[in-house]
Design a protein around this motif. Structure first.
Motif, mmCIF file in Angstrom:
data_model
loop_
_atom_site.group_PDB
_atom_site.id
_atom_site.type_symbol
_atom_site.label_atom_id
_atom_site.label_comp_id
_atom_site.label_asym_id
_atom_site.label_seq_id
_atom_site.Cartn_x
_atom_site.Cartn_y
_atom_site.Cartn_z
ATOM 1 N N GLY A 33 29.697 -15.441 51.218
ATOM 2 C CA GLY A 33 30.766 -14.736 51.906
ATOM 3 C C GLY A 33 32.123 -14.740 51.233
ATOM 4 N N PHE A 34 33.132 -14.527 52.027
ATOM 5 C CA PHE A 34 34.482 -14.253 51.543
ATOM 6 C C PHE A 34 35.328 -15.523 51.483
ATOM 7 N N VAL A 35 36.344 -15.488 50.615
ATOM 8 C CA VAL A 35 37.271 -16.617 50.470
ATOM 9 C C VAL A 35 38.535 -16.326 51.275
ATOM 10 N N PRO A 36 38.839 -17.112 52.317
ATOM 11 C CA PRO A 36 40.077 -16.906 53.063
ATOM 12 C C PRO A 36 41.295 -17.232 52.199
ATOM 13 N N ASP A 37 42.391 -16.549 52.452
ATOM 14 C CA ASP A 37 43.620 -16.814 51.697
ATOM 15 C C ASP A 37 44.063 -18.262 51.848
ATOM 16 N N SER A 38 43.750 -18.882 53.003
ATOM 17 C CA SER A 38 44.145 -20.269 53.233
ATOM 18 C C SER A 38 43.407 -21.242 52.322
ATOM 19 N N HIS A 39 42.319 -20.777 51.669
ATOM 20 C CA HIS A 39 41.543 -21.645 50.792
ATOM 21 C C HIS A 39 41.930 -21.487 49.315
ATOM 22 N N VAL A 40 42.829 -20.576 49.014
ATOM 23 C CA VAL A 40 43.217 -20.336 47.620
ATOM 24 C C VAL A 40 43.993 -21.530 47.076
ATOM 25 N N VAL A 41 43.638 -21.966 45.858
ATOM 26 C CA VAL A 41 44.320 -23.090 45.209
ATOM 27 C C VAL A 41 45.261 -22.606 44.113
ATOM 28 N N GLY A 42 44.780 -21.751 43.223
ATOM 29 C CA GLY A 42 45.643 -21.272 42.159
ATOM 30 C C GLY A 42 44.896 -20.443 41.139
ATOM 31 N N LYS A 43 45.619 -20.007 40.117
ATOM 32 C CA LYS A 43 45.084 -19.141 39.059
ATOM 33 C C LYS A 43 44.819 -19.964 37.802
ATOM 34 N N ALA A 44 43.571 -19.907 37.304
ATOM 35 C CA ALA A 44 43.226 -20.589 36.058
ATOM 36 C C ALA A 44 43.807 -19.816 34.883
ATOM 37 N N PHE A 45 44.440 -20.541 33.942
ATOM 38 C CA PHE A 45 45.103 -19.810 32.856
ATOM 39 C C PHE A 45 44.875 -20.399 31.461
ATOM 40 N N LEU A 46 44.378 -21.654 31.342
ATOM 41 C CA LEU A 46 44.277 -22.244 30.008
ATOM 42 C C LEU A 46 43.187 -23.316 29.961
ATOM 43 N N ILE A 47 42.430 -23.311 28.841
ATOM 44 C CA ILE A 47 41.521 -24.419 28.543
ATOM 45 C C ILE A 47 42.299 -25.420 27.694
ATOM 46 N N TRP A 48 42.515 -26.610 28.200
ATOM 47 C CA TRP A 48 43.348 -27.572 27.479
ATOM 48 C C TRP A 48 42.528 -28.640 26.761
ATOM 49 N N TRP A 49 41.199 -28.731 27.074
ATOM 50 C CA TRP A 49 40.398 -29.727 26.375
ATOM 51 C C TRP A 49 38.917 -29.426 26.544
ATOM 52 N N ASN A 50 38.132 -29.777 25.518
ATOM 53 C CA ASN A 50 36.680 -29.769 25.599
ATOM 54 C C ASN A 50 36.167 -30.762 24.564
ATOM 55 N N PHE A 51 35.523 -31.827 25.028
ATOM 56 C CA PHE A 51 35.082 -32.884 24.124
ATOM 57 C C PHE A 51 34.046 -32.396 23.123
ATOM 58 N N GLY A 52 33.252 -31.396 23.495
ATOM 59 C CA GLY A 52 32.185 -30.933 22.632
ATOM 60 C C GLY A 52 32.560 -29.815 21.689
ATOM 61 N N ASP A 53 33.697 -29.169 21.913
ATOM 62 C CA ASP A 53 34.092 -28.029 21.081
ATOM 63 C C ASP A 53 35.614 -27.948 21.031
ATOM 64 N N PHE A 54 36.198 -28.559 20.002
ATOM 65 C CA PHE A 54 37.650 -28.599 19.893
ATOM 66 C C PHE A 54 38.257 -27.210 19.693
ATOM 67 N N LYS A 55 37.475 -26.253 19.219
ATOM 68 C CA LYS A 55 37.992 -24.903 18.999
ATOM 69 C C LYS A 55 38.387 -24.220 20.308
ATOM 70 N N ARG A 56 37.860 -24.692 21.401
ATOM 71 C CA ARG A 56 38.189 -24.084 22.697
ATOM 72 C C ARG A 56 39.546 -24.555 23.236
ATOM 73 N N ILE A 57 40.076 -25.623 22.662
ATOM 74 C CA ILE A 57 41.356 -26.134 23.126
ATOM 75 C C ILE A 57 42.454 -25.102 22.895
ATOM 76 N N GLY A 58 43.202 -24.815 23.941
ATOM 77 C CA GLY A 58 44.274 -23.830 23.821
ATOM 78 C C GLY A 58 43.848 -22.400 24.112
ATOM 79 N N THR A 59 42.585 -22.196 24.477
ATOM 80 C CA THR A 59 42.092 -20.848 24.778
ATOM 81 C C THR A 59 42.683 -20.350 26.098
ATOM 82 N N VAL A 60 43.269 -19.163 26.066
ATOM 83 C CA VAL A 60 43.805 -18.553 27.290
ATOM 84 C C VAL A 60 42.655 -17.940 28.080
ATOM 85 N N ILE A 61 42.636 -18.202 29.372
ATOM 86 C CA ILE A 61 41.562 -17.699 30.244
ATOM 87 C C ILE A 61 41.892 -16.264 30.655
ATOM 88 N N ARG A 62 40.983 -15.338 30.326
ATOM 89 C CA ARG A 62 41.211 -13.931 30.650
ATOM 90 C C ARG A 62 40.147 -13.433 31.614
#
Length: 267
Positions: free
Chosen positions: A238-267
């Motif tokens: 079903g649907f997500v109520p506005d009261s359940h919204v937390v925030g907007k994902a915008f950046l990958i800041w770490w990945n132990f298995g793939d350092f190339k992903r660090i700093g990737t902007v989420i689109r």
């Protein structure tokens, strides 16, 4: 564990001791008297806890991706940052909106509290806004009668839990000005009808073996994972109520298995 609640309790305890010492206890101690440990430690931790609480509650909060429902945009093990004020300033713990800033838009990647269990945080892509008519037919999206543009970009393989190799088709989907990658598994059924549950505003939706159609109610959002055939999302619970919204994902800041992903902007 509700980390926000734990942090709030720690803030209240350390802040209370700091205030009590400032108003009363410090005046009773002599110039040579040392602070007791139960005053010294809370006073030392209070500024740090206050800073973390403010940053995490109103500005930016870190999350870890636990599942493959957002592959290839987000991988299992990605550590991401979520903007907490983009969709409005909310009161910590209870999540009541205090100040309206902006609303989620189609194509944005959103973190929210899972409607069936608000103690869990989920992450999906916003597909439908209040009042939208969402149709998912033959693994293609239509919004308000208009097909969403998709361009095939080849194939994509990944290993899911249980060490099963999954081969899927890779597409670029153009949703609300946010071109992004999605995966379609041609061997999977169009919909897992057995997974459709009862949920608020269930009457707004119709289902059959190869299609579903839902009208998003006021104050709610329709969300889907980019890994379309391996995502539990609004099609099923079903649907997500506005009261359940937390925030907007915008950046990958770490990945132990793939350092190339660090700093990737989420689109």
């Amino acid at each position: 564990m509700n980390f926000a609640l734990v942090l709030l309790l720690l803030l209240l305890v350390t802040g209370g001791i700091w205030l009590l010492d400032r108003l009363m206890l410090a005046k009773r101690r002599g110039p040579q008297d040392k602070e007791p440990w139960w005053v010294e430690y809370p006073k030392s931790f209070f500024p740090v806890i206050l800073l973390v609480f403010v940053l995490r509650s109103f500005l930016v909060e870190p999350f870890k991706i636990p599942s493959g429902s957002m592959i290839p945009t987000l991988l299992v093990g990605d550590f991401i940052l979520v903007n907490k004020y983009t969709y409005g300033i909310r009161l910590p713990v209870v999540n009541w909106k205090l100040i309206e800033v902006d609303s989620p838009r189609r194509g944005e990647v959103m973190v929210f509290r899972y409607p069936e269990n608000p103690s869990l945080d989920y992450i999906k892509r916003v597909v439908g806004l209040p009042g939208d008519r969402i149709v998912y037919r033959n693994k293609r999206l239509e919004i308000n009668g208009q097909p969403v543009k998709m361009v095939k970009n080849g194939e994509y393989s990944y290993v899911e839990s249980g060490l099963n190799l999954v081969r899927a088709l890779l597409f670029t989907e153009y949703l609300g000005g946010h071109p992004h990658a999605v995966l379609i598994n041609p061997s999977a059924p169009d919909l897992q009808l057995a997974g459709v549950r009862q949920f608020p505003f269930r009457d707004n939706c119709t289902y059959n073996e190869d299609a579903m159609s839902c009208t998003v109610p006021p104050g709610h959002y329709f969300v889907m994972g980019d890994n379309r055939d391996s995502s539990s999302d609004s099609r099923y619970w079903g649907f997500v109520p506005d009261s359940h919204v937390v925030g907007k994902a915008f950046l990958i800041w770490w990945n132990f298995g793939d350092f190339k992903r660090i700093g990737t902007v989420i689109r």
